[in-house]
Structures are given as structure tokens and as C-alpha cells.
Design a protein around this motif. Structure first.
Motif, PDB file in Angstrom:
ATOM      1  N   THR A 155      71.831  65.799 -18.976  1.00 33.76           N
ATOM      2  CA  THR A 155      73.721  65.861 -18.954  1.00 33.76           C
ATOM      3  C   THR A 155      74.213  64.747 -20.255  1.00 33.76           C
ATOM      4  O   THR A 155      74.567  64.944 -21.659  1.00 33.76           O
ATOM      5  N   GLY A 156      73.398  63.180 -19.832  1.00 38.37           N
ATOM      6  CA  GLY A 156      74.057  62.550 -21.160  1.00 38.37           C
ATOM      7  C   GLY A 156      72.642  62.659 -22.089  1.00 38.37           C
ATOM      8  O   GLY A 156      73.819  62.240 -22.990  1.00 38.37           O
ATOM      9  N   ALA A 157      71.261  63.464 -22.033  1.00 39.13           N
ATOM     10  CA  ALA A 157      70.804  63.396 -23.022  1.00 39.13           C
ATOM     11  C   ALA A 157      71.249  63.664 -23.911  1.00 39.13           C
ATOM     12  O   ALA A 157      71.417  64.468 -25.448  1.00 39.13           O
ATOM     13  N   TYR A 158      71.673  65.515 -23.138  1.00 39.90           N
ATOM     14  CA  TYR A 158      72.303  66.432 -23.677  1.00 39.90           C
ATOM     15  C   TYR A 158      73.136  66.404 -25.229  1.00 39.90           C
ATOM     16  O   TYR A 158      73.950  66.626 -25.581  1.00 39.90           O
ATOM     17  N   GLN A 206      67.659  73.208 -35.423  1.00 40.36           N
ATOM     18  CA  GLN A 206      67.400  72.670 -36.424  1.00 40.36           C
ATOM     19  C   GLN A 206      68.774  72.196 -37.463  1.00 40.36           C
ATOM     20  O   GLN A 206      69.059  71.811 -38.014  1.00 40.36           O
ATOM     21  N   ARG A 207      68.350  70.802 -36.143  1.00 38.32           N
ATOM     22  CA  ARG A 207      69.297  69.925 -35.815  1.00 38.32           C
ATOM     23  C   ARG A 207      68.682  68.471 -36.165  1.00 38.32           C
ATOM     24  O   ARG A 207      67.911  68.851 -35.270  1.00 38.32           O
ATOM     25  N   PRO A 208      69.083  67.319 -36.174  1.00 41.48           N
ATOM     26  CA  PRO A 208      68.532  66.424 -36.671  1.00 41.48           C
ATOM     27  C   PRO A 208      70.045  65.682 -35.424  1.00 41.48           C
ATOM     28  O   PRO A 208      70.181  66.307 -34.249  1.00 41.48           O
ATOM     29  N   GLY A 209      68.927  64.879 -34.747  1.00 46.67           N
ATOM     30  CA  GLY A 209      68.728  64.599 -33.307  1.00 46.67           C
ATOM     31  C   GLY A 209      68.777  64.980 -32.066  1.00 46.67           C
ATOM     32  O   GLY A 209      67.751  66.697 -32.749  1.00 46.67           O
ATOM     33  N   GLY A 210      68.982  64.888 -31.297  1.00 45.50           N
ATOM     34  CA  GLY A 210      68.464  65.525 -29.647  1.00 45.50           C
ATOM     35  C   GLY A 210      66.738  65.041 -29.019  1.00 45.50           C
ATOM     36  O   GLY A 210      66.318  65.853 -28.075  1.00 45.50           O
ATOM     37  N   ASP A 211      66.231  64.375 -29.926  1.00 42.86           N
ATOM     38  CA  ASP A 211      64.644  64.333 -29.482  1.00 42.86           C
ATOM     39  C   ASP A 211      64.275  63.808 -28.395  1.00 42.86           C
ATOM     40  O   ASP A 211      63.799  64.174 -27.300  1.00 42.86           O
ATOM     41  N   GLY A 212      65.481  62.579 -27.205  1.00 45.66           N
ATOM     42  CA  GLY A 212      65.583  62.222 -26.585  1.00 45.66           C
ATOM     43  C   GLY A 212      65.875  63.431 -25.088  1.00 45.66           C
ATOM     44  O   GLY A 212      65.448  63.676 -24.145  1.00 45.66           O
ATOM     45  N   LEU A 217      63.503  68.040 -21.796  1.00 45.93           N
ATOM     46  CA  LEU A 217      62.631  68.827 -20.731  1.00 45.93           C
ATOM     47  C   LEU A 217      61.544  68.799 -20.903  1.00 45.93           C
ATOM     48  O   LEU A 217      61.407  70.118 -20.342  1.00 45.93           O
ATOM     49  N   THR A 218      60.894  68.789 -21.484  1.00 44.89           N
ATOM     50  CA  THR A 218      59.322  68.255 -21.517  1.00 44.89           C
ATOM     51  C   THR A 218      58.487  68.337 -19.678  1.00 44.89           C
ATOM     52  O   THR A 218      58.006  68.586 -19.672  1.00 44.89           O
ATOM     53  N   GLU A 219      59.705  67.187 -19.330  1.00 45.40           N
ATOM     54  CA  GLU A 219      59.457  66.748 -18.132  1.00 45.40           C
ATOM     55  C   GLU A 219      59.845  67.350 -17.418  1.00 45.40           C
ATOM     56  O   GLU A 219      60.274  66.923 -16.109  1.00 45.40           O
ATOM     57  N   THR A 220      61.045  67.824 -17.831  1.00 50.10           N
ATOM     58  CA  THR A 220      61.850  69.230 -16.413  1.00 50.10           C
ATOM     59  C   THR A 220      61.251  70.221 -15.595  1.00 50.10           C
ATOM     60  O   THR A 220      60.694  70.885 -16.422  1.00 50.10           O
ATOM     61  N   ASP A 221      60.740  70.636 -14.667  1.00 47.10           N
ATOM     62  CA  ASP A 221      60.621  72.150 -14.492  1.00 47.10           C
ATOM     63  C   ASP A 221      61.716  72.603 -13.599  1.00 47.10           C
ATOM     64  O   ASP A 221      62.788  71.744 -12.987  1.00 47.10           O
ATOM     65  N   PRO A 222      62.043  73.832 -14.490  1.00 44.90           N
ATOM     66  CA  PRO A 222      63.610  74.548 -14.139  1.00 44.90           C
ATOM     67  C   PRO A 222      63.268  74.729 -12.078  1.00 44.90           C
ATOM     68  O   PRO A 222      64.201  74.882 -11.646  1.00 44.90           O
ATOM     69  N   THR A 223      62.756  74.868 -12.173  1.00 43.98           N
ATOM     70  CA  THR A 223      61.799  75.961 -11.056  1.00 43.98           C
ATOM     71  C   THR A 223      62.334  74.455  -9.863  1.00 43.98           C
ATOM     72  O   THR A 223      62.614  75.527  -8.357  1.00 43.98           O
TER      73      THR A 223
END
Length: 474
Positions: free
Chosen positions: A198-201, A169-175, A180-186
Motif C-alpha cells: 500500500t505504501g508503494a502504491y 502508461q504513467r511515469p513512476g510506480g516502478d517500486g 507485484l512481481t514478487e507477490t503471490d495473490p493466493t
């Protein structure tokens, strides 16, 4: 071997400390006033103008102790906490009232200032007791750190789900979303990738704050200080995996660091500073949120709910144990920059603030804490005037534009009489206001010529001081 002299010296110090405590409690009471603000709300200006106007009280008629002459003197004293930086009052006042006035630099960490007021009690009590000294210890800290208290109630998975839903619901944060789509949490933790996430967040949080959003936590990501680059500030929200996460995975390490942030950063701040506050003012740039649109207003409402929850320790066992026997007595939410509106709209701005607080106040048990909302300007930077436009009289404000230095008149649009006109579209997630645009300009402080006994001009700063301090000055 323990020497008798050491024992005697220790007893002497203990008696001295106890005596000082008793003296302070019964003869020189102390009020610890916490001041914080959300997203450029003008915290430094508020503290500077409040102190200046308490020292020179000619513009404080709604502070009863000032209007009646009950405050006979005011002066700055050394603060009691030797390890906390002093709020640089003199430099900030010079910035606001000098020959080339400008807004002072924002404070980015905890600071403190002690203002001592010599007070003559009224009535028979005053005749018996005589004058006394009341110390006001002003504790300045970033609003982002106050919002962090809500993390103590959350698990990493719950926090992640909440943050990721809000980011949509917020502007920005596209990077960040792309990463995240390229990250596997496991997958196994890869430290360079964790740092890049962390830099992108962090950039997403900065973009949200610039766009007028209020709840940009964790707060230390925006104000890292000497923790910059440390593991305790190297974590991000992740989508929860649908299968078990092995030890050493990205998810497990992010979860561990989230808990470390709560333990090593959030809890010490509230133990050392927040738990000692008696009165609290939270400054809010509500006009900025309204200008940014419905989603920013809803984000502000959620942030205010989280903040009021911080003063409700019963829901958190750790905080309840910390605050046993102590509570914040008064909480003021103040919409700043009221000088950006004609005075005919100030009541509407206050009504919007009251409505933003309503849900949180209804759900919270404040155990006797008094809460209030106001619209104020700690330093008035504009004058009011009427302008005719297309045959219609418009109530405007005029001041010196921050960007260009030229004089300009502003008609910001008319706030609705019914706050629901704004808050209902905000709750529904509307992308923009349907029937009105709310304009905003950034004004520079005006050149001032202060007469003896006068502090800087303001709007309702005296009323705010009466709510926060008045009962302790009688």
C-alpha cells in the motif's frame, strides 16, 4: 414514562424546524454550490475570489444581477451545517491581497461557507415581491473524492485490471510494479507485506499526480486524514489469479477491504455531501495536462468521463435510491489558469475542454442538467504583452515567477485551432507531442491595489457565476 412536556417540546421543535424549512424554501431560497478540482486546479483561490467578487461586484459585468444592480447587498452568514469546518475565507483572502501576496494553502477536506445575497427582482415581479435573500452555500471538497464515486460500479477484479493497465502508461510506480512481481495473490495474507504494498502504491499515485495525471484514485490514499494506516486504506490492485483463492489469502483480503472502502468511505461522503448539491463546478488544470504530454491529456479525458458519470445516477441502484427526487441542475467544467495564455488563445482552450467532455456528454443522460465548459482565471496573476523574437511577434504573458520572484515573460506555445490535433495522439497513447512543445511557468499572485467596490482581478469569473447562479438571482 413519557411526559406531556416532552411531547410538547418535541412537537414545538418539529413545528419550528418545519417553519424554518418552509420559510427557507419560499422566502429565502438556498443554492448549494459544490466546488471541486483536479490536480492543483486552484479550488481555494476560486472560492475566495468568487466570494470576494460577489461581495464587491465592480468586476462582474457578465453577472447580470450584478450589472443591473439587482444584487443590493452581500454578506457572510453562519453556515447551516455545524459539523463541517468553515471555509477560511478571511485568511485566504489576506494571503492573496496582502502586502506580500502568496497562494493560500490548499484545503484537504470538506468545508463550507454561506454567502447571503440581497436581491431585488426585476420587472413587475420585483415591484410586487420586493427584495429577497438568496443564500449560496459553497461546499468545498477534494476532486479525488468525486472520482471515487466510479468505484461504486466496479468489482475489485475489474478495478484492479483497469488500474494496472493505466499504470503502464504513467511515469513512476516502478517500486510498486517490482513488488507485484514478487507477490503471490493466493498466498496467505501477511499484514506487513500488505502495508508495504500500500505504501508503494500510494507513492505511485503521488508520482502520477506530480507528473500532471488527474485520475489518482482511491482519493483517500492521497488525503487519508484520520483513516491513515487503517485496514480500509490498506489495499492495492493485484493481478487476478488464474486459480481459486482460498479464504485468508491476500487477494480475498484485498477484495474485502476494497468493498469496505466503498461502504465505509465512499458512500457516506456522497450521502452526506454530494447528494445535497444543486450546482457543481469542476476546476481542471488542462494546461498542466497538456504540458505533461498526450498520456496526461488522455488520463484527464477519462477522469472527466468518470466525473460526468457521477452525475448520472441511473446506472447505480444505490445512488439512484439516494438521489430520488433531486438532481444537480448545472455542471461547469472550468479550465483554470487562463491568465497563463494570451487572450487570443482562450477560445482554443475552451474548445479543448468541450472536446474532452464530448464523449461523456454524448453517452450520459443528465435528465435536464445543463453542462458547460469555460476557460477562466479566478485570480489574474499576469499581464499581456507582445514580444519580438527572431523577427516574429509573439503574444506573451508576463508575471512574477513563483520560484524566484523575478519578472518574466512567457510564450507558452500556440494551442491548435482543432482540438483533435491534441486529442487524437492522446487517445493513441503517444509518448510526446510531435510538432510542438507547450510550456508552462508557475506565477505568484501580483500585488494588488483594489479600489472601493472592486474584487480581485480575474478572467471570466463573472461569466462562470452567471452560468452557475444567474437564474436564481433574478
Amino acid at each position: 414514562m413519557v411526559r406531556i412536556g416532552d411531547i410538547a417540546d418535541g412537537i414545538g421543535r418539529g413545528v419550528e424546524t418545519f417553519s424554518a424549512s418552509v420559510s427557507e424554501t419560499f422566502f429565502e431560497p438556498v443554492v448549494r454550490l459544490g466546488v471541486t478540482g483536479l490536480s492543483r486546479a486552484g479550488k481555494t483561490v476560486f472560492i475566495t475570489s468568487l466570494v470576494a467578487n460577489l461581495m464587491e461586484r465592480g468586476r462582474m459585468p457578465q453577472l447580470r444581477a450584478a450589472a443591473s444592480g439587482g444584487i443590493t447587498a452581500a454578506y457572510l452568514r453562519p453556515q447551516p451545517d455545524d459539523t463541517i469546518p468553515r471555509f477560511d475565507y478571511e485568511t485566504h483572502l489576506s494571503a492573496l491581497t496582502g502586502t506580500a501576496p502568496h497562494w493560500p494553502e490548499s484545503t484537504r477536506a470538506v468545508s463550507e461557507l454561506r454567502l447571503s445575497l440581497k436581491v431585488r427582482p426585476s420587472g413587475l415581479i420585483g415591484a410586487v415581491r420586493g427584495p429577497r435573500t438568496v443564500h449560496v452555500d459553497i461546499v468545498d471538497y477534494p476532486g479525488e473524492w468525486l472520482l471515487d464515486l466510479a468505484l461504486l460500479d466496479k468489482t475489485y477484479s475489474g478495478w484492479s485490471a483497469d488500474i494496472l493497465s493505466r499504470m503502464g502508461q504513467r511515469p513512476g510506480g516502478d517500486g510498486f510494479r517490482v513488488m507485484l512481481t514478487e507477490t503471490d495473490p493466493t498466498a496467505e495474507l501477511d499484514e506487513p507485506h500488505a502495508q508495504a504494498l500500500t505504501g508503494a502504491y500510494t507513492e505511485a499515485l503521488k508520482e502520477a499526480r506530480l507528473a500532471g495525471f488527474s485520475d489518482c484514485s482511491p482519493g483517500r490514499f492521497l488525503l487519508p486524514g484520520d483513516l491513515a494506516g487503517s485496514p480500509v486504506l490498506t489495499f492495492v490492485p493485484l493481478p487476478e489469479p488464474d486459480r481459486p483463492t482460498p479464504r485468508g489469502s491476500l487477494w480475498r483480503e484485498m477484495e474485502r477491504r476494497f468493498e469496505a472502502y466503498k461502504r465505509e468511505v465512499v458512500k457516506p461522503f456522497f450521502r452526506d455531501h454530494f447528494s445535497r448539491i444543486d450546482r457543481q463546478v469542476v476546476l481542471v488544470d488542462a494546461l498542466g495536462a497538456i504540458h505533461a504530454g498526450p498520456r496526461a491529456v488522455e488520463d484527464l479525458r477519462l477522469a472527466m468521463t468518470e466525473i460526468l458519470g457521477a452525475f448520472r445516477p441511473g446506472r447505480n441502484p444505490w445512488l439512484s435510491a439516494l438521489l430520488t427526487g433531486r438532481k444537480v441542475e448545472k455542471i461547469l467544467f472550468a479550465a483554470t489558469k487562463a491568465d497563463h495564455l494570451h487572450h487570443t488563445q482562450h477560445a482554443r482552450l475552451t474548445a479543448i475542454m468541450q472536446e474532452l467532455m464530448r464523449d461523456a456528454r454524448r453517452r450520459a443522460d443528465f435528465a435536464g442538467a445543463d453542462t458547460a465548459a469555460m476557460s477562466i482565471a479566478a485570480l489574474r496573476a499576469t499581464v499581456e504583452e507582445m514580444r519580438t523574437h527572431e523577427g516574429e511577434e509573439l503574444a506573451c504573458v508576463r508575471g512574477k515567477l513563483l520560484e524566484t520572484g523575478r519578472q518574466a515573460a512567457l510564450y507558452p506555445g500556440e494551442l491548435p485551432e482543432d482540438p483533435a490535433v491534441l486529442l487524437e495522439p492522446a487517445r493513441e497513447g503517444a509518448a510526446a507531442w510531435l510538432e510542438a512543445d507547450y510550456n508552462i511557468m508557475h506565477f505568484a499572485p501580483a500585488e494588488l491595489t483594489l479600489r472601493p467596490g472592486e474584487g480581485p482581478p480575474h478572467i471570466r469569473l463573472d461569466k462562470a457565476a452567471e452560468f452557475l447562479l444567474g437564474d436564481r438571482l433574478r
